[in-house]
Design a protein around this motif. Structure first.
Motif, PDB file in Angstrom:
ATOM      1  N   GLY A   1       1.021  -1.196   0.068  1.00 54.02           N
ATOM      2  CA  GLY A   1      -0.245  -0.007  -0.005  1.00 54.02           C
ATOM      3  C   GLY A   1       0.755   1.280  -0.041  1.00 54.02           C
ATOM      4  N   LEU A   2       1.872   1.066   0.575  1.00 56.83           N
ATOM      5  CA  LEU A   2       2.757   2.359   0.586  1.00 56.83           C
ATOM      6  C   LEU A   2       3.367   2.699  -0.642  1.00 56.83           C
ATOM      7  N   THR A   3       3.573   1.800  -1.431  1.00 52.88           N
ATOM      8  CA  THR A   3       3.996   2.003  -3.009  1.00 52.88           C
ATOM      9  C   THR A   3       3.039   2.761  -3.800  1.00 52.88           C
ATOM     10  N   HIS A   4       1.821   2.601  -3.383  1.00 54.90           N
ATOM     11  CA  HIS A   4       0.502   3.429  -3.950  1.00 54.90           C
ATOM     12  C   HIS A   4       0.032   4.825  -3.374  1.00 54.90           C
ATOM     13  N   VAL A   5       0.759   5.155  -2.121  1.00 55.58           N
ATOM     14  CA  VAL A   5       0.473   6.133  -1.353  1.00 55.58           C
ATOM     15  C   VAL A   5       0.806   7.545  -2.314  1.00 55.58           C
ATOM     16  N   ASP A   6      -0.145   8.612  -2.400  1.00 53.80           N
ATOM     17  CA  ASP A   6       0.288   9.586  -3.152  1.00 53.80           C
ATOM     18  C   ASP A   6      -0.042  10.838  -2.371  1.00 53.80           C
ATOM     19  N   ALA A   7       0.401  10.706  -1.191  1.00 51.05           N
ATOM     20  CA  ALA A   7       0.311  11.841  -0.342  1.00 51.05           C
ATOM     21  C   ALA A   7       1.633  11.942   0.762  1.00 51.05           C
ATOM     22  N   PRO A   8       2.018  13.303   1.222  1.00 50.99           N
ATOM     23  CA  PRO A   8       3.231  13.144   2.186  1.00 50.99           C
ATOM     24  C   PRO A   8       2.907  12.590   3.499  1.00 50.99           C
ATOM     25  N   VAL A   9       1.704  12.235   4.002  1.00 49.90           N
ATOM     26  CA  VAL A   9       1.142  11.970   5.387  1.00 49.90           C
ATOM     27  C   VAL A   9       0.498  10.612   5.212  1.00 49.90           C
ATOM     28  N   VAL A  10       0.671   9.583   5.740  1.00 44.37           N
ATOM     29  CA  VAL A  10      -0.309   8.612   5.866  1.00 44.37           C
ATOM     30  C   VAL A  10      -0.896   8.280   7.006  1.00 44.37           C
ATOM     31  N   LEU A  11      -2.142   7.835   7.364  1.00 47.69           N
ATOM     32  CA  LEU A  11      -3.139   7.655   8.356  1.00 47.69           C
ATOM     33  C   LEU A  11      -3.510   6.049   8.167  1.00 47.69           C
ATOM     34  N   MET A  12      -2.949   5.203   8.823  1.00 53.47           N
ATOM     35  CA  MET A  12      -3.163   3.696   8.922  1.00 53.47           C
ATOM     36  C   MET A  12      -4.099   3.248   9.960  1.00 53.47           C
ATOM     37  N   ALA A  13      -4.916   2.518   9.452  1.00 50.48           N
ATOM     38  CA  ALA A  13      -6.014   1.994  10.633  1.00 50.48           C
ATOM     39  C   ALA A  13      -6.348   0.690   9.961  1.00 50.48           C
ATOM     40  N   ASP A  14      -7.319   0.029  10.913  1.00 49.35           N
ATOM     41  CA  ASP A  14      -8.061  -1.217  10.464  1.00 49.35           C
ATOM     42  C   ASP A  14      -9.154  -1.088   9.838  1.00 49.35           C
ATOM     43  N   ALA A  15      -9.825  -1.763   9.006  1.00 47.36           N
ATOM     44  CA  ALA A  15     -11.254  -1.558   8.593  1.00 47.36           C
ATOM     45  C   ALA A  15     -12.567  -2.480   9.411  1.00 47.36           C
ATOM     46  N   ASP A  16     -12.087  -2.696  10.519  1.00 52.99           N
ATOM     47  CA  ASP A  16     -13.050  -3.481  11.383  1.00 52.99           C
ATOM     48  C   ASP A  16     -13.849  -2.808  12.487  1.00 52.99           C
TER      49      ASP A  16
END
Length: 364
Positions: A71-86
């Motif tokens: 997923g990090l290779t597809h990120v197109d923004a300078p900041v990432v907010l990672m969470a679970d989808a549950d």
């Protein structure tokens, strides 16, 4: 920097019951860039995520760790907010998670689930296991991050690009925490609400198997971050076993007059191996410490050079190579336009022939 500069990263696997609510929750909080990396779900997770406005990428491998890395290779923004989808993490906590990064205080933020954990959100076994892992992390790596297994994180893409992430499973959170300490990343811990999964949603976590993998990941990563613990722990166990066997051999020989030559060899081997491993751990720790100091100085030097170039307005490499080329071509053009002396020293000042005066045969 604002929420337009943030990409919400959600690794998923059969989360059809909750993924729509999670994606919509983050979009309602102002995050238009939501990336779902799906691990070959069979319950319509991808379709539901797209319906709610998420960008969906199908995972090429398996495991949460591999999904995050891909997923990090597809990120197109300078900041990432990672969470679970549950739906265990609340989109309403996103503002608190991003505040330290927006204000420049941190490059990595961890959401502390134990600050406000709803009843039934985590089993007693998982709570005990989390406490043990966090305690072991603080002992091994010398930093108390309170909840290193939290999947709710915010970080700059620039900082995480320096990390050597290899985990494919649930050890990805442990690996991220270790890399933060290893690279000296400015890290903050923010209290969040951790909720229980909906009744229709099933967890993909297997406490015993995944717990063992997390402990193994934590120990393996100590090899490069704390080699004294990595080698010293094995050496200490080997030395203690050797001393125990040697004590038994000595006692039985003195009291009963029975000699155990084979056990004596085993005891000596254990003690020698233990001492060697501890010494190797000490030497490795010295090497790692020196390497970190050199890396820190090189980074400081690079920052100073970069700041100096910005302050003086010095052009980059492309401009500096273009300028000399143009300067070098100027004298050549001037020489061509000037009168060129002939062999007698007189300048050739003959007028140019008018093309209109030249006939078809080339004669004037």
């Amino acid at each position: 920097m604002d929420r337009e500069d943030v990409c919400v990263l959600l690794p998923t696997l059969d989360e059809a019951e909750t993924v729509g609510s999670v994606v919509q929750g983050f979009r309602d909080e102002g995050f238009e860039n939501v990336l779902v990396v799906d691990g070959h779900s069979t319950d319509g997770t991808r379709e539901i995520a797209r319906e709610h406005g998420a960008r969906v990428v199908q995972q090429s491998g398996i495991g949460k760790g591999q999904a995050v890395r891909e997923g990090l290779t597809h990120v197109d923004a300078p900041v990432v907010l990672m969470a679970d989808a549950d739906w265990t993490y609340r989109p309403e906590d996103a503002g608190a998670m991003l505040e330290p990064i927006f204000e420049g205080r941190a490059e990595h933020v961890i959401g502390d689930r134990f600050a406000d954990m709803e009843e039934g959100a985590m089993s007693r076994l998982n709570q005990v296991g989390n406490r043990i892992v966090n305690r072991a992390f603080s002992v091994i790596h010398g930093r108390d991050l309170q909840d290193i297994l939290s999947g709710y994180r915010a970080f700059t893409l620039e900082s995480v690009e320096r990390y050597a992430l290899r985990s494919d499973g649930f050890g990805i959170e442990t690996e991220l925490s270790v890399e933060c300490v290893k690279h000296g990343t400015a890290t903050e811990v923010v209290p969040i609400t951790y909720g229980a999964r909906p009744d229709d949603s099933e967890t993909n976590l297997h406490p015993v198997r995944d717990g063992a993998n997390i402990f193994l990941t934590l120990y393996k990563l100590a090899k490069t971050n704390n080699p004294l613990f990595y080698f010293g722990s094995v050496g200490g166990v080997s030395g203690l076993v050797g001393l125990a066997v040697a004590a038994y051999v000595g006692y039985d020989f003195v009291v009963n007059g029975v000699s155990h030559e084979a056990l004596a060899v085993v005891a000596a081997s254990g003690i020698i191996l233990g001492v060697q491993l501890i010494m190797f751990g000490v030497l490795s720790d010295i090497i790692v410490t020196v390497n970190r100091e050199q890396t820190r100085r090189l980074e400081e030097l690079a920052e100073q050079l970069s700041a100096g170039d910005s302050a003086t307005g010095r052009p980059g490499h492309g401009d500096s190579t273009t300028a000399p080329t143009e300067a070098a071509s100027a004298p050549a053009d001037s020489a061509d336009s000037a009168d060129v002396p002939d062999s007698s020293g007189e300048s050739d000042s003959r007028p140019e022939t008018d093309p209109a005066q030249v006939g078809a045969d080339g004669e004037d």
